[in-house]
Motif scaffolding. Structure first.
Motif, PDB file in Angstrom:
ATOM      1  N   ARG A 235      52.440  -5.042 -67.763  1.00  0.00           N
ATOM      2  CA  ARG A 235      52.638  -3.700 -67.210  1.00  0.00           C
ATOM      3  C   ARG A 235      51.805  -3.462 -65.946  1.00  0.00           C
ATOM      4  N   GLY A 236      50.702  -4.195 -65.835  1.00  0.00           N
ATOM      5  CA  GLY A 236      49.844  -4.073 -64.656  1.00  0.00           C
ATOM      6  C   GLY A 236      50.537  -4.470 -63.363  1.00  0.00           C
ATOM      7  N   VAL A 237      51.685  -5.115 -63.459  1.00  0.00           N
ATOM      8  CA  VAL A 237      52.457  -5.464 -62.259  1.00  0.00           C
ATOM      9  C   VAL A 237      52.922  -4.168 -61.558  1.00  0.00           C
ATOM     10  N   SER A 260      55.066  -9.911 -70.784  1.00  0.00           N
ATOM     11  CA  SER A 260      54.659  -9.229 -72.019  1.00  0.00           C
ATOM     12  C   SER A 260      55.849  -8.400 -72.513  1.00  0.00           C
ATOM     13  N   ARG A 261      55.735  -7.946 -73.751  1.00  0.00           N
ATOM     14  CA  ARG A 261      56.830  -7.141 -74.300  1.00  0.00           C
ATOM     15  C   ARG A 261      56.957  -5.800 -73.581  1.00  0.00           C
ATOM     16  N   ALA A 262      55.810  -5.283 -73.116  1.00  0.00           N
ATOM     17  CA  ALA A 262      55.851  -3.973 -72.462  1.00  0.00           C
ATOM     18  C   ALA A 262      56.851  -3.982 -71.309  1.00  0.00           C
ATOM     19  N   VAL A 263      56.845  -5.051 -70.500  1.00  0.00           N
ATOM     20  CA  VAL A 263      57.736  -5.061 -69.333  1.00  0.00           C
ATOM     21  C   VAL A 263      59.176  -5.405 -69.709  1.00  0.00           C
ATOM     22  N   GLY A 276      55.029 -14.016 -77.084  1.00  0.00           N
ATOM     23  CA  GLY A 276      54.265 -13.275 -78.098  1.00  0.00           C
ATOM     24  C   GLY A 276      54.911 -13.308 -79.455  1.00  0.00           C
ATOM     25  N   GLN A 277      54.382 -12.481 -80.313  1.00  0.00           N
ATOM     26  CA  GLN A 277      54.790 -12.482 -81.717  1.00  0.00           C
ATOM     27  C   GLN A 277      56.291 -12.312 -81.904  1.00  0.00           C
ATOM     28  N   THR A 278      56.886 -11.433 -81.109  1.00  0.00           N
ATOM     29  CA  THR A 278      58.330 -11.234 -81.236  1.00  0.00           C
ATOM     30  C   THR A 278      59.077 -11.870 -80.062  1.00  0.00           C
ATOM     31  N   GLY A 279      58.360 -12.697 -79.303  1.00  0.00           N
ATOM     32  CA  GLY A 279      58.976 -13.440 -78.204  1.00  0.00           C
ATOM     33  C   GLY A 279      58.778 -14.924 -78.449  1.00  0.00           C
ATOM     34  N   ILE A 296      46.925  -8.366 -79.417  1.00  0.00           N
ATOM     35  CA  ILE A 296      46.968  -9.468 -80.392  1.00  0.00           C
ATOM     36  C   ILE A 296      48.378 -10.056 -80.493  1.00  0.00           C
ATOM     37  N   GLN A 297      49.394  -9.196 -80.352  1.00  0.00           N
ATOM     38  CA  GLN A 297      50.775  -9.701 -80.459  1.00  0.00           C
ATOM     39  C   GLN A 297      51.144 -10.579 -79.281  1.00  0.00           C
ATOM     40  N   HIS A 298      50.531 -10.331 -78.106  1.00  0.00           N
ATOM     41  CA  HIS A 298      50.797 -11.217 -76.968  1.00  0.00           C
ATOM     42  C   HIS A 298      50.026 -12.518 -77.143  1.00  0.00           C
ATOM     43  N   LYS A 313      42.521  -5.805 -63.642  1.00  0.00           N
ATOM     44  CA  LYS A 313      41.546  -4.969 -62.929  1.00  0.00           C
ATOM     45  C   LYS A 313      40.508  -4.357 -63.876  1.00  0.00           C
ATOM     46  N   ASP A 314      40.776  -4.471 -65.192  1.00  0.00           N
ATOM     47  CA  ASP A 314      39.835  -3.909 -66.172  1.00  0.00           C
ATOM     48  C   ASP A 314      38.954  -5.029 -66.742  1.00  0.00           C
ATOM     49  N   PRO A 315      37.660  -5.031 -66.428  1.00  0.00           N
ATOM     50  CA  PRO A 315      36.796  -6.128 -66.908  1.00  0.00           C
ATOM     51  C   PRO A 315      36.679  -6.173 -68.431  1.00  0.00           C
ATOM     52  N   GLY A 329      40.267  -7.772 -60.787  1.00  0.00           N
ATOM     53  CA  GLY A 329      40.720  -7.184 -59.522  1.00  0.00           C
ATOM     54  C   GLY A 329      42.176  -6.802 -59.581  1.00  0.00           C
ATOM     55  N   ASP A 330      42.664  -6.293 -58.457  1.00  0.00           N
ATOM     56  CA  ASP A 330      44.051  -5.830 -58.354  1.00  0.00           C
ATOM     57  C   ASP A 330      44.964  -7.035 -58.077  1.00  0.00           C
ATOM     58  N   LEU A 331      45.919  -7.230 -58.985  1.00  0.00           N
ATOM     59  CA  LEU A 331      46.793  -8.409 -58.837  1.00  0.00           C
ATOM     60  C   LEU A 331      47.583  -8.388 -57.534  1.00  0.00           C
ATOM     61  N   LYS A 332      47.830  -7.186 -57.005  1.00  0.00           N
ATOM     62  CA  LYS A 332      48.626  -7.100 -55.760  1.00  0.00           C
ATOM     63  C   LYS A 332      47.849  -7.690 -54.579  1.00  0.00           C
ATOM     64  N   GLU A 333      46.521  -7.707 -54.704  1.00  0.00           N
ATOM     65  CA  GLU A 333      45.722  -8.354 -53.647  1.00  0.00           C
ATOM     66  C   GLU A 333      45.458  -9.817 -53.987  1.00  0.00           C
TER      67      GLU A 333
HETATM   68  P1  FAD Z   1      49.321  -2.954 -71.262  1.00  0.00           P
HETATM   69  O1  FAD Z   1      48.691  -3.092 -72.590  1.00  0.00           O
HETATM   70  O2  FAD Z   1      49.671  -1.600 -70.768  1.00  0.00           O
HETATM   71  O3  FAD Z   1      48.310  -3.644 -70.224  1.00  0.00           O
HETATM   72  C1  FAD Z   1      48.455  -3.626 -68.832  1.00  0.00           C
HETATM   73  C2  FAD Z   1      47.221  -4.287 -68.257  1.00  0.00           C
HETATM   74  O4  FAD Z   1      47.363  -4.397 -66.868  1.00  0.00           O
HETATM   75  C3  FAD Z   1      45.923  -3.506 -68.519  1.00  0.00           C
HETATM   76  O5  FAD Z   1      44.961  -4.360 -69.112  1.00  0.00           O
HETATM   77  C4  FAD Z   1      45.482  -3.061 -67.119  1.00  0.00           C
HETATM   78  O6  FAD Z   1      44.069  -3.069 -66.966  1.00  0.00           O
HETATM   79  C5  FAD Z   1      46.116  -4.111 -66.245  1.00  0.00           C
HETATM   80  N1  FAD Z   1      46.411  -3.643 -64.892  1.00  0.00           N
HETATM   81  C6  FAD Z   1      46.968  -2.470 -64.503  1.00  0.00           C
HETATM   82  N2  FAD Z   1      47.146  -2.453 -63.171  1.00  0.00           N
HETATM   83  C7  FAD Z   1      46.682  -3.634 -62.696  1.00  0.00           C
HETATM   84  C8  FAD Z   1      46.601  -4.215 -61.411  1.00  0.00           C
HETATM   85  N3  FAD Z   1      47.058  -3.563 -60.315  1.00  0.00           N
HETATM   86  N4  FAD Z   1      46.069  -5.440 -61.285  1.00  0.00           N
HETATM   87  C9  FAD Z   1      45.590  -6.113 -62.377  1.00  0.00           C
HETATM   88  N5  FAD Z   1      45.669  -5.634 -63.635  1.00  0.00           N
HETATM   89  C10 FAD Z   1      46.215  -4.404 -63.788  1.00  0.00           C
HETATM   90  N6  FAD Z   1      53.644  -7.728 -76.894  1.00  0.00           N
HETATM   91  C11 FAD Z   1      53.907  -8.893 -76.270  1.00  0.00           C
HETATM   92  O7  FAD Z   1      53.497  -9.122 -75.144  1.00  0.00           O
HETATM   93  N7  FAD Z   1      54.701  -9.829 -76.908  1.00  0.00           N
HETATM   94  C12 FAD Z   1      55.195  -9.667 -78.149  1.00  0.00           C
HETATM   95  O8  FAD Z   1      55.910 -10.532 -78.641  1.00  0.00           O
HETATM   96  C13 FAD Z   1      54.892  -8.448 -78.837  1.00  0.00           C
HETATM   97  N8  FAD Z   1      55.331  -8.223 -80.102  1.00  0.00           N
HETATM   98  C14 FAD Z   1      54.959  -7.083 -80.745  1.00  0.00           C
HETATM   99  C15 FAD Z   1      55.302  -6.915 -82.090  1.00  0.00           C
HETATM  100  C16 FAD Z   1      54.909  -5.779 -82.753  1.00  0.00           C
HETATM  101  C17 FAD Z   1      55.287  -5.638 -84.206  1.00  0.00           C
HETATM  102  C18 FAD Z   1      54.155  -4.794 -82.091  1.00  0.00           C
HETATM  103  C19 FAD Z   1      53.700  -3.576 -82.835  1.00  0.00           C
HETATM  104  C20 FAD Z   1      53.806  -4.946 -80.774  1.00  0.00           C
HETATM  105  C21 FAD Z   1      54.200  -6.085 -80.073  1.00  0.00           C
HETATM  106  N9  FAD Z   1      53.853  -6.280 -78.736  1.00  0.00           N
HETATM  107  C22 FAD Z   1      54.117  -7.480 -78.143  1.00  0.00           C
HETATM  108  C23 FAD Z   1      53.275  -5.195 -77.911  1.00  0.00           C
HETATM  109  C24 FAD Z   1      51.780  -5.302 -77.722  1.00  0.00           C
HETATM  110  O9  FAD Z   1      51.117  -4.636 -78.781  1.00  0.00           O
HETATM  111  C25 FAD Z   1      51.349  -4.650 -76.404  1.00  0.00           C
HETATM  112  O10 FAD Z   1      51.798  -3.321 -76.381  1.00  0.00           O
HETATM  113  C26 FAD Z   1      51.875  -5.359 -75.150  1.00  0.00           C
HETATM  114  O11 FAD Z   1      51.584  -6.729 -75.210  1.00  0.00           O
HETATM  115  C27 FAD Z   1      51.218  -4.742 -73.927  1.00  0.00           C
HETATM  116  O12 FAD Z   1      51.751  -5.305 -72.769  1.00  0.00           O
HETATM  117  P2  FAD Z   1      50.896  -5.360 -71.422  1.00  0.00           P
HETATM  118  O13 FAD Z   1      49.652  -6.128 -71.663  1.00  0.00           O
HETATM  119  O14 FAD Z   1      51.818  -5.830 -70.351  1.00  0.00           O
HETATM  120  O15 FAD Z   1      50.643  -3.820 -71.137  1.00  0.00           O
END
Ligand code: FAD
Length: 343
Positions: A235-237, A260-263, A276-279, A296-298, A313-315, A329-333
């Motif tokens: 999602r940080g993208v 990640s699943r979020a995107v 991840g867990q469901t991927g 943990i699921q990722h 960007k979050d340490p 840092g910021d992935l865009k840079e």
């Molecule tokens: P977020 O948690 O929102 O993290 C975004 C990150 O980007 C943050 O750490 C932030 O600091 C960083 N960021 C933001 N902007 C920038 C920037 N400009 N530059 C650098 N960093 C930046 N998830 C999976 O991935 N795969 C699975 O298979 C999966 N299965 C699941 C199964 C179940 C049953 C459940 C309940 C959840 C599952 N999930 C899965 C979801 C998982 O819990 C998380 O919600 C998901 O992995 C979060 O995706 P993310 O890290 O992209 O987003």
């Protein structure tokens, strides 16, 4: 209740000793062995060492002598090859019949299947037929050093903890195991083993389902499970357009794009890229996680990668707990700088 407890504690478990050996129910599609079956034989060999047991593969289909030999070359001591025209393609009823009959006769102590669509269909059926338990979707197996029973570990409660499950009073101990998790052995064409061909009779009542046609899914354009390098975006993208940065970095390092699943849920990229867990479960040499928090699921799908680089960007992001190199840092840079440096 008290009487029941006493009866259970006095129950004669000596029948458990009649069961021995580790079995892998190998899977083939149109005559091609699935990778997970080879991985399971590698894992079974590891377990067999701890139990001083033999590894047996069971292969069901038609005209599969070559594939049976491959199973020996990959680590099986023995292969039961069950062949019949009716068994050419997987169908629940006849496969359940022939495999459960063989298990009842041969009494293996442990039976492993891939957690594929077919394995997930067949495993529970067999377990019910054999009056035993089954742990689905394991990611880790081991043998308890004292009790010598199978320790079956799988994610539980939405992946928030890893549960280790045992089957102390029933045999065989059965588990389905996720593809891409266990290590396969190198092929060794000098290995020898026994291939036992059986032509089982299928009961009429078990061939009521007929396959009219097999419609194949269009081939996935990517194969994350066998990728050597994966660049994954989260999602940080920030937005779908920025995913081109991830693609560009992947191209620069000759890797595949993960996500990640979020995107995936946001619709920024197709599900076939989800790790991840469901991927997908992946173990590349290098995994570059960009803007992924490290839920943990990722992590369940990528933590076995040889090297992990995280850009976030979050340490405090949990992905930094498991990475070999972390860039805060910021992935865009950072990504354009990385591309410039590598290209
Ligand atoms: P977020 O948690 O929102 O993290 C975004 C990150 O980007 C943050 O750490 C932030 O600091 C960083 N960021 C933001 N902007 C920038 C920037 N400009 N530059 C650098 N960093 C930046 N998830 C999976 O991935 N795969 C699975 O298979 C999966 N299965 C699941 C199964 C179940 C049953 C459940 C309940 C959840 C599952 N999930 C899965 C979801 C998982 O819990 C998380 O919600 C998901 O992995 C979060 O995706 P993310 O890290 O992209 O987003």
């Amino acid at each position: 209740e008290a009487i029941e407890l006493i009866t259970n504690s006095q129950k004669d478990n000596s029948y458990l000793n009649q069961y021995e050996g580790i079995w892998v129910l190998a899977e083939q599609r149109e005559g091609e062995l699935l990778n997970v079956s080879i991985e399971l034989i590698g894992e079974a060999r590891k377990l067999a060492k701890k139990k001083d047991a033999n590894v047996t593969a069971v292969l069901v289909g038609n005209n599969l002598s070559e594939q049976a030999k491959t199973l020996i070359n990959r680590g099986a001591d023995k292969v039961f090859l069950l062949e019949n025209k009716e068994l050419e393609n997987y169908r629940t009823e006849p496969y359940t019949q022939v495999i459960s009959d063989l298990i009842k006769e041969e009494k293996p102590e442990i039976v492993l299947l891939g957690a594929t669509n077919n394995g997930r269909d067949l495993g529970p059926r067999l377990a019910a037929r054999l009056d035993t338990g089954l742990t689905a979707d394991c990611t880790e197996l081991d043998i308890d050093s004292e009790e010598e029973i199978l320790l079956q570990t799988r994610p539980a409660f939405g992946g928030n903890l890893m549960a280790t499950i045992v089957c102390p009073e029933h045999r065989p101990q059965m588990a389905t195991v996720r593809p891409g998790v266990m290590m396969e052995l190198e092929e060794d064409s000098n290995r020898t083993g026994e291939i036992i061909k059986i032509e089982p009779e299928i009961e009429e009542k078990n061939i009521i389902t007929k396959i009219k046609d097999i419609i194949k899914e269009p081939k996935a354009s990517i194969n994350l499970e066998s990728a050597n390098i994966i660049v994954a975006g989260g999602r940080g993208v920030g937005c779908p357009e920025n995913f081109s940065l991830i693609e560009e970095l992947a191209q620069t390092v000759d890797g595949e794009v993960g996500a990640s699943r979020a995107v995936v849920d946001e619709g920024w990229i197709q599900k076939e890229h989800q790790v991840g867990q469901t991927g997908k479960t992946v173990k590349p040499t290098l995994y570059i996680a960009c803007g992924i928090s490290g839920a943990i699921q990722h992590k369940a799908g990528m933590q076995n990668s040889d090297y992990i680089i995280a850009i976030n960007k979050d340490p405090e992001a949990p992905i930094f707990d498991i990475c070999d190199y972390g860039i805060v840092g910021d992935l865009k840079e950072i990504i354009p700088e990385l591309i410039d440096e590598i290209a």
